[in-house]
Design a protein around this motif. Sequence first.
Motif, PDB file in Angstrom:
ATOM      1  N   ARG A   1       0.856  -1.194   0.000  1.00 39.05           N
ATOM      2  CA  ARG A   1       0.000   0.000   0.000  1.00 39.05           C
ATOM      3  C   ARG A   1       0.888   1.239   0.000  1.00 39.05           C
TER       4      ARG A   1
ATOM      5  N   HIS B   1       1.054   5.355   0.214  1.00 40.34           N
ATOM      6  CA  HIS B   1       0.404   6.601   0.617  1.00 40.34           C
ATOM      7  C   HIS B   1       1.346   7.749   0.277  1.00 40.34           C
TER       8      HIS B   1
ATOM      9  N   VAL C   1       2.062  11.656   0.367  1.00 41.29           N
ATOM     10  CA  VAL C   1       1.705  12.878   1.092  1.00 41.29           C
ATOM     11  C   VAL C   1       2.455  14.011   0.403  1.00 41.29           C
TER      12      VAL C   1
ATOM     13  N   GLU D   1      -3.403   5.909  -1.692  1.00 43.86           N
ATOM     14  CA  GLU D   1      -3.933   7.013  -0.894  1.00 43.86           C
ATOM     15  C   GLU D   1      -3.076   8.253  -1.122  1.00 43.86           C
TER      16      GLU D   1
ATOM     17  N   THR E   1      -2.613  12.350   0.269  1.00 44.83           N
ATOM     18  CA  THR E   1      -2.956  13.424   1.199  1.00 44.83           C
ATOM     19  C   THR E   1      -2.247  14.699   0.771  1.00 44.83           C
TER      20      THR E   1
ATOM     21  N   THR F   1       0.719   6.211  11.778  1.00 47.29           N
ATOM     22  CA  THR F   1       1.080   5.729  10.443  1.00 47.29           C
ATOM     23  C   THR F   1       1.975   4.506  10.588  1.00 47.29           C
TER      24      THR F   1
ATOM     25  N   LEU G   1       8.404   4.668   6.415  1.00 42.17           N
ATOM     26  CA  LEU G   1       8.141   6.102   6.332  1.00 42.17           C
ATOM     27  C   LEU G   1       9.351   6.823   5.746  1.00 42.17           C
TER      28      LEU G   1
ATOM     29  N   ASN H   1       3.716  -1.590   3.495  1.00 45.50           N
ATOM     30  CA  ASN H   1       3.029  -0.310   3.423  1.00 45.50           C
ATOM     31  C   ASN H   1       4.070   0.799   3.463  1.00 45.50           C
ATOM     32  N   THR H   2       3.895   1.804   2.588  1.00 42.67           N
ATOM     33  CA  THR H   2       4.892   2.860   2.447  1.00 42.67           C
ATOM     34  C   THR H   2       4.224   4.221   2.421  1.00 42.67           C
ATOM     35  N   THR H   3       4.768   5.155   3.180  1.00 45.45           N
ATOM     36  CA  THR H   3       4.311   6.543   3.164  1.00 45.45           C
ATOM     37  C   THR H   3       5.490   7.426   2.785  1.00 45.45           C
TER      38      THR H   3
ATOM     39  N   LEU I   1       6.705  11.484   1.987  1.00 40.99           N
ATOM     40  CA  LEU I   1       6.434  12.913   2.048  1.00 40.99           C
ATOM     41  C   LEU I   1       7.186  13.639   0.943  1.00 40.99           C
TER      42      LEU I   1
ATOM     43  N   TYR J   1      10.512   9.276  10.246  1.00 45.68           N
ATOM     44  CA  TYR J   1      10.616   9.329   8.783  1.00 45.68           C
ATOM     45  C   TYR J   1      12.086   9.316   8.386  1.00 45.68           C
TER      46      TYR J   1
END
Length: 236
Positions: free
Chosen positions: A76, A78, A80, A104, A106, A156, A160, A182-184, A186, A206
């Motif tokens: 997944r 995300h 940002v 996703e 943001t 979260t 990150l 899962n990866t977010t 910025l 992060y």
Amino acid sequence: MQLFFHPDLNDATNEFSFPTDESKHIAKVLRKKTGDILWITNGNGILFEAEITNPNPKKCEGKVISKVTNPPKPYRLHMVVAPTKLNDRFEWFLEKATEIGVHEITPVICDHSERKIIKKERMEKVLQAAMKQSLQTYLPKLNDAISLSEFLKTPTSGELFIAHCEDQIKKELFHSLTPHKNTTILIGPEGDFSSAEIKLALANAYNPIALGETRLRTETAAVVACTTVAMVNLIR
């Protein structure tokens, strides 16, 4: 194959109708007739095969013939991302990220952000169009815009990362990713994250990453990040 979007369809749907704008497109522009077949997704992974029963341009009706649920990706992503000064550049990112594969998004407002208001309804239409064009059955989730400091307070999970331009030891994103995680990520505004924002992100676990040897624009960096995550999960 042409794909249509209907968010209200589900496993129990047998008969349905399209809203007026989509009905007019189907009946007037595409000139679909009774008995014609349509392929429809609800944006939640289900692909429906449907037959038109009433091609009314104000309320096109149909019935479901068959359906199949496509499995989600084993990871997944995300993104940002700070909105760009020009709307069309951020919309380009939304389009390409959807085509490549993002789950996703943001929009995040930062200290150096030149745009702090987004038109969410318009952006959702961009995502829907890109999903249909790329024949995907999962619609990315678009969140409301939020300040970076507030976003960093939200729980979260997963890996990150923050991409920034300050001189600092950074690993390339490609070599930092673990497949099927899962990866977010910025991505800051045109003026980059402020030093205080970078410190805050690092304090919230992060990891700083690089996206190549050149300095990228916001939307380019975001697309490169999406592509890198997709490649890592494809080849490893």
